[in-house]
Design an enzyme around this catalytic site. Structure first.
Site, PDB file in Angstrom:
ATOM      1  N   ARG A   1     -38.453  32.177  -9.852  1.00 20.23           N
ATOM      2  CA  ARG A   1     -39.579  31.562 -10.567  1.00 20.23           C
ATOM      3  C   ARG A   1     -39.688  32.032 -12.022  1.00 20.23           C
ATOM      4  O   ARG A   1     -40.523  31.548 -12.771  1.00 20.23           O
ATOM      5  CB  ARG A   1     -40.894  31.796  -9.810  1.00 20.23           C
ATOM      6  CG  ARG A   1     -42.030  30.934 -10.322  1.00 20.23           C
ATOM      7  CD  ARG A   1     -43.274  31.025  -9.455  1.00 20.23           C
ATOM      8  NE  ARG A   1     -43.530  32.348  -8.961  1.00 20.23           N
ATOM      9  CZ  ARG A   1     -44.039  33.345  -9.694  1.00 20.23           C
ATOM     10  NH1 ARG A   1     -44.359  33.155 -10.958  1.00 20.23           N
ATOM     11  NH2 ARG A   1     -44.232  34.531  -9.158  1.00 20.23           N
TER      12      ARG A   1
ATOM     13  N   TYR B   1     -42.847   6.163 -18.944  1.00 19.34           N
ATOM     14  CA  TYR B   1     -42.629   6.234 -17.501  1.00 19.34           C
ATOM     15  C   TYR B   1     -43.978   6.318 -16.762  1.00 19.34           C
ATOM     16  O   TYR B   1     -44.869   7.083 -17.175  1.00 19.34           O
ATOM     17  CB  TYR B   1     -41.748   7.453 -17.191  1.00 19.34           C
ATOM     18  CG  TYR B   1     -41.676   7.759 -15.725  1.00 19.34           C
ATOM     19  CD1 TYR B   1     -41.152   6.832 -14.832  1.00 19.34           C
ATOM     20  CD2 TYR B   1     -42.154   8.963 -15.220  1.00 19.34           C
ATOM     21  CE1 TYR B   1     -41.111   7.097 -13.471  1.00 19.34           C
ATOM     22  CE2 TYR B   1     -42.108   9.236 -13.859  1.00 19.34           C
ATOM     23  CZ  TYR B   1     -41.592   8.294 -12.994  1.00 19.34           C
ATOM     24  OH  TYR B   1     -41.557   8.561 -11.659  1.00 19.34           O
TER      25      TYR B   1
ATOM     26  N   ASP C   1     -38.843  11.974 -24.088  1.00 21.93           N
ATOM     27  CA  ASP C   1     -38.234  11.865 -22.768  1.00 21.93           C
ATOM     28  C   ASP C   1     -36.906  11.139 -22.982  1.00 21.93           C
ATOM     29  O   ASP C   1     -36.874   9.950 -23.310  1.00 21.93           O
ATOM     30  CB  ASP C   1     -39.171  11.076 -21.840  1.00 21.93           C
ATOM     31  CG  ASP C   1     -38.626  10.982 -20.418  1.00 21.93           C
ATOM     32  OD1 ASP C   1     -37.392  10.982 -20.254  1.00 21.93           O
ATOM     33  OD2 ASP C   1     -39.431  10.892 -19.470  1.00 21.93           O
TER      34      ASP C   1
ATOM     35  N   LYS D   1     -31.860  11.593 -12.704  1.00 21.61           N
ATOM     36  CA  LYS D   1     -31.220  10.360 -13.147  1.00 21.61           C
ATOM     37  C   LYS D   1     -29.784  10.644 -13.629  1.00 21.61           C
ATOM     38  O   LYS D   1     -28.983  11.110 -12.868  1.00 21.61           O
ATOM     39  CB  LYS D   1     -32.089   9.687 -14.204  1.00 21.61           C
ATOM     40  CG  LYS D   1     -33.549   9.507 -13.760  1.00 21.61           C
ATOM     41  CD  LYS D   1     -33.632   8.630 -12.514  1.00 21.61           C
ATOM     42  CE  LYS D   1     -35.024   8.355 -11.994  1.00 21.61           C
ATOM     43  NZ  LYS D   1     -35.906   9.467 -11.754  1.00 21.61           N
TER      44      LYS D   1
HETATM   45  N1  PLP Z   1     -39.007  10.209 -17.025  1.00 22.28           N
HETATM   46  C1  PLP Z   1     -38.415   9.028 -16.752  1.00 22.28           C
HETATM   47  C2  PLP Z   1     -37.994   8.142 -17.876  1.00 22.28           C
HETATM   48  C3  PLP Z   1     -38.204   8.636 -15.433  1.00 22.28           C
HETATM   49  O1  PLP Z   1     -37.611   7.451 -15.182  1.00 22.28           O
HETATM   50  C4  PLP Z   1     -38.635   9.510 -14.383  1.00 22.28           C
HETATM   51  C5  PLP Z   1     -38.447   9.122 -12.977  1.00 22.28           C
HETATM   52  O2  PLP Z   1     -38.146   7.991 -12.657  1.00 22.28           O
HETATM   53  C6  PLP Z   1     -39.258  10.713 -14.717  1.00 22.28           C
HETATM   54  C7  PLP Z   1     -39.415  11.040 -16.053  1.00 22.28           C
HETATM   55  C8  PLP Z   1     -39.753  11.650 -13.658  1.00 22.28           C
HETATM   56  O3  PLP Z   1     -38.673  12.265 -13.047  1.00 22.28           O
HETATM   57  P1  PLP Z   1     -38.676  12.831 -11.534  1.00 22.28           P
HETATM   58  O4  PLP Z   1     -38.780  11.665 -10.622  1.00 22.28           O
HETATM   59  O5  PLP Z   1     -37.371  13.569 -11.459  1.00 22.28           O
HETATM   60  O6  PLP Z   1     -39.851  13.731 -11.417  1.00 22.28           O
END
Ligand code: PLP
Length: 380
Positions: free
Chosen positions: A46, A100, A172, A197
């Site tokens: 952690r 997202y 992001d 992803k």
């Molecule tokens: N950011 C984007 C652009 C995403 O598409 C996603 C998930 O689909 C996330 C963040 C969140 O990721 P996680 O599902 O690994 O928590």
């Protein structure tokens, strides 16, 4: 030797030398118990500082042209920890309006409880971000290409606005991956990934990551050890292994998606295609300037006379999936998944029709992906 090429970074950066047996890959150190006496670093899972956590962090930092990076248990653990590390009660954050859904939910459902203010932009131009700045603004948050319409934000222009007002810029970078976009080179302060992803890439890992300066990562780390969203050593090992092929995978995703976008755009059954690699994309020139490749994600609208659910159900190779960015091609209908909670009118307003499909183009032979689409388009 300085490692420069993206494929070499993917393959080698951060790897742990197996000094015991001389094996070729990083060993996994599956221990949560480390000594505390006579050691330089007090290690604990952690604390985000086990050998495998550090190995994958080093690899991601190298890919993002960052000084440091830490892995998280999910993309949302990375997003939430990073935002909470820099935002206090009374602070304000500006986010682009196309982000997202999970990030949107985090902001909308949690931030008011902590007294954190937020604004969403009305558009994606740098001025749209600038006009939302208030006295208490601390962060500008962006995401490009966006989900599901693949809109492009001018990263440097927005990072310049953040610099001008001494705000922190956070991006992001999940959709592009560091192979296609390196935002730190464009002046962004912090880069976040859902490593579930492209970084993971095989639809079998849940993980996240944050990359930035050592100073910022220290601030994030301080919050992270309190919130506890650390990634297990086994997952770190798997993620490090996956990233070895990130460059070749994403190059292939790029080629296949460009081919698919071009093919779909001229198809008589398709109303519209959203892909930054197409000249018809409104921000194709910005994408061309700031991206090293246009990515593996595209969206398209079927003509009104076709039924999207029927089309999707007929697909044999392309799998319906809530996620994206795996080596296999997958498809999703935003109107009944990510944007199902919006009313039809709200969806219409942001351009998400019932016939919109988001395709995550895999690394298969592109002619097989096309054959699958062609047979699914034959409805009767
Ligand atoms: N950011 C984007 C652009 C995403 O598409 C996603 C998930 O689909 C996330 C963040 C969140 O990721 P996680 O599902 O690994 O928590």
């Amino acid at each position: 030797m300085t490692i420069k090429g993206k494929h070499t970074i993917c393959t080698h950066s951060g790897e742990i030398k197996d000094t015991q047996f001389g094996g070729a890959v990083s060993p996994i150190f599956m221990t949560s118990s480390y000594p505390f006496m006579d050691v330089d670093i007090k290690r604990y899972p952690r604390y985000f500082n086990t050998p495998n956590q550090q190995a994958v962090g080093t690899k991601i930092a190298a890919l993002e042209h960052a000084e440091a990076a830490i892995p998280f248990a999910s993309g949302m653990a990375a997003v939430s920890t990073t935002l909470l590390a820099f935002l206090n009660q009374g602070d304000h954050i500006i986010l682009q309006n196309e982000i997202y859904g999970g990030t949107f939910n985090l902001i909308q459902e949690e931030f008011h409880k902590m007294g954190i203010e937020y604004s969403f932009t009305d558009g994606l131009e740098a001025e749209d971000f600038e006009e939302k700045i208030k006295k208490n603004t601390k962060i500008i948050y962006l995401e490009t290409p966006s989900n599901p319409l693949l809109s492009i934000t001018d990263v440097k222009a927005v990072a310049d606005v953040a610099k001008k007002y001494e705000l922190l810029s956070i991006i992001d970078n999940t959709f592009a991956s560091p192979i296609n976009l390196t935002p730190i080179d464009l002046g962004v302060n912090i880069v976040i990934h859902s490593a579930t992803k492209y970084l993971g890439g095989h639809s079998d890992i849940s993980a996240g990551a944050v990359a930035s300066t050592v100073e910022n990562i220290d601030i994030i780390w301080n919050k992270a050890k309190n919130l506890g969203g650390n990634l297990s050593d086994f997952m770190c090992y798997l993620l490090e292994r996956s990233i070895k092929t990130l460059g070749v995978r994403v190059d292939r995703h790029n080629t296949n998606a460009q081919f698919m976008a071009t093919y779909l755009e001229q198809h008589s059954a398709i109303e519209k295609v959203y892909y930054p690699g197409l000249e018809s994309h409104p921000n194709h020139n910005i994408a061309k300037e700031q991206m090293h490749g246009f990515g593996g994600m595209l969206s398209f609208e079927l003509k009104d006379e076709l039924d999207a659910i029927q089309f999707q159900n007929k697909l044999k190779l392309i799998k319906p999936s809530m996620s994206l960015a795996g080596v296999e091609s997958t498809i999703l209908m935003p109107s009944i998944t990510s944007h199902a909670l919006l009313s039809a009118a709200q969806r219409d307003e942001i351009g998400i029709s019932d016939n919109l499909l988001r395709l995550s183009v895999g690394i298969e032979d592109v002619k097989d992906i096309i054959t699958d689409i062609e047979q699914a388009l034959t409805q009767g």
